[in-house]
Design a protein around this motif. Sequence first.
Motif, PDB file in Angstrom:
ATOM      1  N   ARG A  15       0.861  -1.183   0.000  1.00 17.40           N
ATOM      2  CA  ARG A  15       0.000   0.000   0.000  1.00 17.40           C
ATOM      3  C   ARG A  15       0.898   1.233   0.000  1.00 17.40           C
ATOM      4  O   ARG A  15       1.226   1.787   1.051  1.00 17.40           O
ATOM      5  CB  ARG A  15      -0.928   0.006   1.217  1.00 17.40           C
ATOM      6  N   PRO A  16       1.318   1.684  -1.183  1.00 16.21           N
ATOM      7  CA  PRO A  16       2.288   2.791  -1.282  1.00 16.21           C
ATOM      8  C   PRO A  16       1.636   4.139  -0.975  1.00 16.21           C
ATOM      9  O   PRO A  16       1.249   4.885  -1.882  1.00 16.21           O
ATOM     10  CB  PRO A  16       2.758   2.703  -2.737  1.00 16.21           C
ATOM     11  N   LEU A  17       1.529   4.452   0.291  1.00 12.18           N
ATOM     12  CA  LEU A  17       0.850   5.672   0.701  1.00 12.18           C
ATOM     13  C   LEU A  17       1.511   6.910   0.123  1.00 12.18           C
ATOM     14  O   LEU A  17       0.852   7.939  -0.074  1.00 12.18           O
ATOM     15  CB  LEU A  17       0.824   5.758   2.232  1.00 12.18           C
ATOM     16  N   GLN A  18       2.809   6.829  -0.169  1.00 13.62           N
ATOM     17  CA  GLN A  18       3.509   7.984  -0.740  1.00 13.62           C
ATOM     18  C   GLN A  18       2.955   8.352  -2.119  1.00 13.62           C
ATOM     19  O   GLN A  18       3.112   9.495  -2.563  1.00 13.62           O
ATOM     20  CB  GLN A  18       5.016   7.719  -0.829  1.00 13.62           C
ATOM     21  N   THR A  33       3.770   0.441  11.959  1.00 10.38           N
ATOM     22  CA  THR A  33       4.518  -0.566  12.712  1.00 10.38           C
ATOM     23  C   THR A  33       5.894  -0.793  12.101  1.00 10.38           C
ATOM     24  O   THR A  33       6.144  -0.468  10.933  1.00 10.38           O
ATOM     25  CB  THR A  33       3.775  -1.912  12.732  1.00 10.38           C
ATOM     26  N   GLU A  34       6.751  -1.390  12.903  1.00 10.21           N
ATOM     27  CA  GLU A  34       8.080  -1.734  12.421  1.00 10.21           C
ATOM     28  C   GLU A  34       7.990  -2.743  11.276  1.00 10.21           C
ATOM     29  O   GLU A  34       8.736  -2.657  10.293  1.00 10.21           O
ATOM     30  CB  GLU A  34       8.900  -2.311  13.578  1.00 10.21           C
ATOM     31  N   GLN A  35       7.048  -3.690  11.380  1.00  7.82           N
ATOM     32  CA  GLN A  35       6.897  -4.700  10.335  1.00  7.82           C
ATOM     33  C   GLN A  35       6.427  -4.081   9.019  1.00  7.82           C
ATOM     34  O   GLN A  35       6.820  -4.521   7.935  1.00  7.82           O
ATOM     35  CB  GLN A  35       5.902  -5.783  10.777  1.00  7.82           C
ATOM     36  N   ALA A  36       5.569  -3.056   9.097  1.00  6.19           N
ATOM     37  CA  ALA A  36       4.996  -2.463   7.882  1.00  6.19           C
ATOM     38  C   ALA A  36       6.039  -1.744   7.039  1.00  6.19           C
ATOM     39  O   ALA A  36       5.858  -1.596   5.825  1.00  6.19           O
ATOM     40  CB  ALA A  36       3.868  -1.504   8.254  1.00  6.19           C
ATOM     41  N   VAL A  37       7.110  -1.290   7.660  1.00  4.55           N
ATOM     42  CA  VAL A  37       8.126  -0.558   6.901  1.00  4.55           C
ATOM     43  C   VAL A  37       9.372  -1.395   6.660  1.00  4.55           C
ATOM     44  O   VAL A  37      10.336  -0.904   6.042  1.00  4.55           O
ATOM     45  CB  VAL A  37       8.504   0.759   7.613  1.00  4.55           C
ATOM     46  N   ALA A  38       9.363  -2.641   7.116  1.00  2.00           N
ATOM     47  CA  ALA A  38      10.511  -3.518   6.877  1.00  2.00           C
ATOM     48  C   ALA A  38      10.710  -3.709   5.373  1.00  2.00           C
ATOM     49  O   ALA A  38       9.763  -4.052   4.647  1.00  2.00           O
ATOM     50  CB  ALA A  38      10.294  -4.860   7.562  1.00  2.00           C
ATOM     51  N   GLY A  39      11.914  -3.472   4.905  1.00  2.00           N
ATOM     52  CA  GLY A  39      12.202  -3.573   3.486  1.00  2.00           C
ATOM     53  C   GLY A  39      11.864  -2.319   2.710  1.00  2.00           C
ATOM     54  O   GLY A  39      12.113  -2.242   1.504  1.00  2.00           O
ATOM     55  N   ALA A  40      11.257  -1.326   3.369  1.00  2.00           N
ATOM     56  CA  ALA A  40      10.906  -0.064   2.700  1.00  2.00           C
ATOM     57  C   ALA A  40      11.519   1.108   3.456  1.00  2.00           C
ATOM     58  O   ALA A  40      10.955   2.200   3.494  1.00  2.00           O
ATOM     59  CB  ALA A  40       9.385   0.078   2.623  1.00  2.00           C
ATOM     60  N   GLU A  41      12.693   0.881   4.041  1.00  2.00           N
ATOM     61  CA  GLU A  41      13.339   1.925   4.836  1.00  2.00           C
ATOM     62  C   GLU A  41      13.687   3.157   4.001  1.00  2.00           C
ATOM     63  O   GLU A  41      13.598   4.295   4.485  1.00  2.00           O
ATOM     64  CB  GLU A  41      14.593   1.362   5.506  1.00  2.00           C
ATOM     65  N   ASP A  42      14.078   2.949   2.750  1.00  2.00           N
ATOM     66  CA  ASP A  42      14.411   4.098   1.889  1.00  2.00           C
ATOM     67  C   ASP A  42      13.179   4.956   1.627  1.00  2.00           C
ATOM     68  O   ASP A  42      13.255   6.197   1.661  1.00  2.00           O
ATOM     69  CB  ASP A  42      15.004   3.608   0.570  1.00  2.00           C
ATOM     70  N   VAL A 305     -11.469   6.843 -10.544  1.00  2.00           N
ATOM     71  CA  VAL A 305     -11.251   7.219  -9.145  1.00  2.00           C
ATOM     72  C   VAL A 305     -11.019   5.967  -8.320  1.00  2.00           C
ATOM     73  O   VAL A 305     -11.870   5.065  -8.288  1.00  2.00           O
ATOM     74  CB  VAL A 305     -12.463   7.996  -8.579  1.00  2.00           C
ATOM     75  N   HIS A 306      -9.853   5.879  -7.659  1.00  2.89           N
ATOM     76  CA  HIS A 306      -9.548   4.770  -6.749  1.00  2.89           C
ATOM     77  C   HIS A 306     -10.079   5.158  -5.374  1.00  2.89           C
ATOM     78  O   HIS A 306      -9.568   6.076  -4.724  1.00  2.89           O
ATOM     79  CB  HIS A 306      -8.036   4.537  -6.710  1.00  2.89           C
ATOM     80  N   LEU A 307     -11.122   4.471  -4.909  1.00  3.20           N
ATOM     81  CA  LEU A 307     -11.831   4.923  -3.721  1.00  3.20           C
ATOM     82  C   LEU A 307     -10.971   4.908  -2.459  1.00  3.20           C
ATOM     83  O   LEU A 307     -11.115   5.791  -1.606  1.00  3.20           O
ATOM     84  CB  LEU A 307     -13.080   4.069  -3.504  1.00  3.20           C
ATOM     85  N   ALA A 308     -10.094   3.921  -2.298  1.00  2.00           N
ATOM     86  CA  ALA A 308      -9.250   3.895  -1.104  1.00  2.00           C
ATOM     87  C   ALA A 308      -8.284   5.080  -1.102  1.00  2.00           C
ATOM     88  O   ALA A 308      -8.085   5.746  -0.087  1.00  2.00           O
ATOM     89  CB  ALA A 308      -8.486   2.573  -1.020  1.00  2.00           C
ATOM     90  N   ARG A 309      -7.697   5.347  -2.256  1.00  2.00           N
ATOM     91  CA  ARG A 309      -6.771   6.481  -2.369  1.00  2.00           C
ATOM     92  C   ARG A 309      -7.514   7.801  -2.194  1.00  2.00           C
ATOM     93  O   ARG A 309      -7.065   8.696  -1.464  1.00  2.00           O
ATOM     94  CB  ARG A 309      -6.063   6.440  -3.713  1.00  2.00           C
TER      95      ARG A 309
END
Length: 410
Positions: A15-18, A33-42, A305-309
């Motif tokens: 889920r690329p919130l950026q 959470t720490e798990q949610a950003v694991a591997g996406a530190e950059d 339109v993407h409703l979640a976004r």
Amino acid sequence: MPTTLVLSRQPLASRPLQEWVDDPADSVVLFTTEQAVAGAEDELAKYFPRHHLVADYHSWTAEAAAEQAARAFGVDRIACTSEHDVLRAARLRARLGLPGQQPASAAAYRDKVLMKQLAEQAGLAVPAFAAVDDPLDLLDFVDAVGFPVVVKPRSGCGSVGVHVLRDREGLEHFLAGEPESALPFLPGLWMAESFVTGELCHVDGVMADGRIVHAWPGQYSSGVAEYLAADTFISSVLLAAEDPRRAVLMAFAAELIAALPAAPDPIAFHLEAWICPDGRVVLCEIASRAGGALIAETYERAFGVHLAREGLRLQCGSEPTIGGQPAELERPNGWLMIPPGFGRFTPPAERCPVPGVDLTVQLAAGAVGHGVGKASNTAARALVSGATADEVRRRIDEVVAWWQRNASWS
């Protein structure tokens, strides 16, 4: 641009919130959470330099930490992407004096007993229902309405914890399952409903201040509870503009949204209701967030339109990209979720040959399937388009037949 505390436990990789919010580095404080950003530190460092990580997202300490983060960063808004956070976000807004959906509205869209009480008071059809705070409440309800009976968490989502009790044996099995239940058998957590027979439909879109801004209905092939219980395929197709059910469902959605405590700012919503053989529309539930499965993606293909976004952007105070209520279905669309089987998976050797189908196999060859388990478990997912809604339905059936011939579990 206001500063928004965004509550999200979803991995940034999926889920690329950026990509969902405007100027995330300057406008967002990410609480995750720490798990949610694991591997996406950059990505975290680049797009969310202001963030707060917790180990246990659903704990009371996490909720207190969210308030501390909101105060420390001086946020102007609270936003969330999951139904589990709807009430938490509303409580934080009320405590901090921030705009957006407040607790009374959030509770009505989360607590299915309160939801149905308010709908019934407004004259809308609901199943027979009752809160279940102890086993005698359930026995009383069964005595009053007879089998089958549906028992579910009052604030659940994704049909997790839903039980269809068809006879006395099913009732006894449910009661005996208390020690292993993921949701405790405690007052305020469970409810019972009469079983409703009909076409299960949904209405998705954006609402604001008690009215629909933009929405469109669709019809499921079955409910998520059936998908979980029977390990069967589940799909949905957006209704054609000329389908008489469209106007009926839109009118029901408008009346229901007007009956519940309003969220003043625009947010996404997801409504499920049955159209019964006698023509009545009966409420299943409504949520103040975008629908799951492939609903948001299908809506985007139909209306851009993407409703979640869009729902997240609107909570952040961004300008809406959505227009007024459409009169026509711009592109007939639907989706299909294919369940995992049991045993070692052999995927189809060829690409799906059905036209208008974008199918993604989600399990690797050799993976061992254990059935569905939960709604997010799928062997494959497909977005399906066609010239008409009927053609979309036919193509979904063709995909199912092709999959059954070409995929195997051993």
